[in-house]
Write a protein that holds these residues in place. Structure first.
Motif, PDB file in Angstrom:
ATOM      1  N   MET A 110      62.322  28.987 -38.102  1.00 19.94           N
ATOM      2  CA  MET A 110      62.573  30.277 -38.736  1.00 19.94           C
ATOM      3  C   MET A 110      63.472  31.109 -37.813  1.00 19.94           C
ATOM      4  N   ASN A 111      64.676  31.384 -38.254  1.00 24.33           N
ATOM      5  CA  ASN A 111      65.632  32.187 -37.492  1.00 24.33           C
ATOM      6  C   ASN A 111      65.919  33.493 -38.225  1.00 24.33           C
ATOM      7  N   SER A 112      66.515  34.425 -37.518  1.00 24.67           N
ATOM      8  CA  SER A 112      66.908  35.726 -38.092  1.00 24.67           C
ATOM      9  C   SER A 112      65.755  36.326 -38.893  1.00 24.67           C
ATOM     10  N   GLN A 113      64.602  36.353 -38.281  1.00 28.74           N
ATOM     11  CA  GLN A 113      63.419  36.768 -39.021  1.00 28.74           C
ATOM     12  C   GLN A 113      63.447  38.247 -39.352  1.00 28.74           C
ATOM     13  N   LYS A 114      62.790  38.557 -40.474  1.00 29.96           N
ATOM     14  CA  LYS A 114      62.727  39.921 -40.991  1.00 29.96           C
ATOM     15  C   LYS A 114      61.264  40.342 -41.092  1.00 29.96           C
ATOM     16  N   PRO A 115      61.004  41.640 -41.077  1.00 29.47           N
ATOM     17  CA  PRO A 115      59.616  42.093 -41.229  1.00 29.47           C
ATOM     18  C   PRO A 115      58.952  41.552 -42.492  1.00 29.47           C
ATOM     19  N   GLU A 116      59.730  41.353 -43.536  1.00 29.16           N
ATOM     20  CA  GLU A 116      59.145  40.830 -44.783  1.00 29.16           C
ATOM     21  C   GLU A 116      58.760  39.356 -44.689  1.00 29.16           C
ATOM     22  N   ASP A 117      59.064  38.706 -43.579  1.00 33.54           N
ATOM     23  CA  ASP A 117      58.593  37.342 -43.352  1.00 33.54           C
ATOM     24  C   ASP A 117      57.151  37.324 -42.840  1.00 33.54           C
ATOM     25  N   THR A 118      56.610  38.492 -42.538  1.00 30.71           N
ATOM     26  CA  THR A 118      55.233  38.579 -42.047  1.00 30.71           C
ATOM     27  C   THR A 118      54.256  38.074 -43.098  1.00 30.71           C
ATOM     28  N   ALA A 119      53.451  37.098 -42.720  1.00 32.38           N
ATOM     29  CA  ALA A 119      52.517  36.489 -43.657  1.00 32.38           C
ATOM     30  C   ALA A 119      51.696  35.429 -42.936  1.00 32.38           C
ATOM     31  N   MET A 120      50.672  34.942 -43.631  1.00 34.68           N
ATOM     32  CA  MET A 120      49.993  33.728 -43.193  1.00 34.68           C
ATOM     33  C   MET A 120      50.776  32.562 -43.782  1.00 34.68           C
TER      34      MET A 120
END
Length: 130
Positions: free
Chosen positions: A86-96
């Motif tokens: 996972m690159n260039s991660q965004k806050p909306e990638d926050t999850a289980m």
């Protein structure tokens, strides 16, 4: 039976990278597809990426539009492990994040839909801060 164990989750700042791993054990020869799903608080489970591991030497991959160009799914056949870079991660990638697998006895039509899969891991948390 197939057992799946995820690892590699954690916290990262926006723009950063993480790599998740999913180690499969048991009847791994029977696995046809493996995938990563995620579920954020208050939201449904979303298919992130999938890979067909039971198609011989060709590994077909599938991605959700929200992660195309940022996430890469790959498979190490010798280690029976699937990775999600996972690159260039965004806050909306926050999850289980959950690893899933489906065996060859089932026909898969939509590799990013959760009810296609019959084995699941326990999940690993990914938190992306802004």
């Amino acid at each position: 039976q197939v057992q799946l164990v995820e690892s590699g989750g954690g916290s990262v700042q926006a723009g950063g990278s993480l790599r998740l791993s999913c180690a499969a054990s048991g009847y791994t020869y029977s696995i046809n597809y493996m995938a990563w799903f995620r579920q954020a608080p208050g939201k449904g489970r979303e298919g992130v990426a999938a890979i067909r591991t039971g198609g011989g030497s060709a590994y077909y991959t599938y991605y959700a539009d929200s992660v195309k160009g940022r996430f890469t799914i790959s498979h190490d056949n010798l280690k029976n492990t699937v990775y999600l870079q996972m690159n260039s991660q965004k806050p909306e990638d926050t999850a289980m994040y959950y690893c899933a697998a489906v065996t060859k006895g089932r026909t898969v039509v939509l590799p990013l839909v959760d009810n296609e899969y019959n084995y699941w891991g326990q999940g690993t948390q990914v938190t992306v801060s802004s």
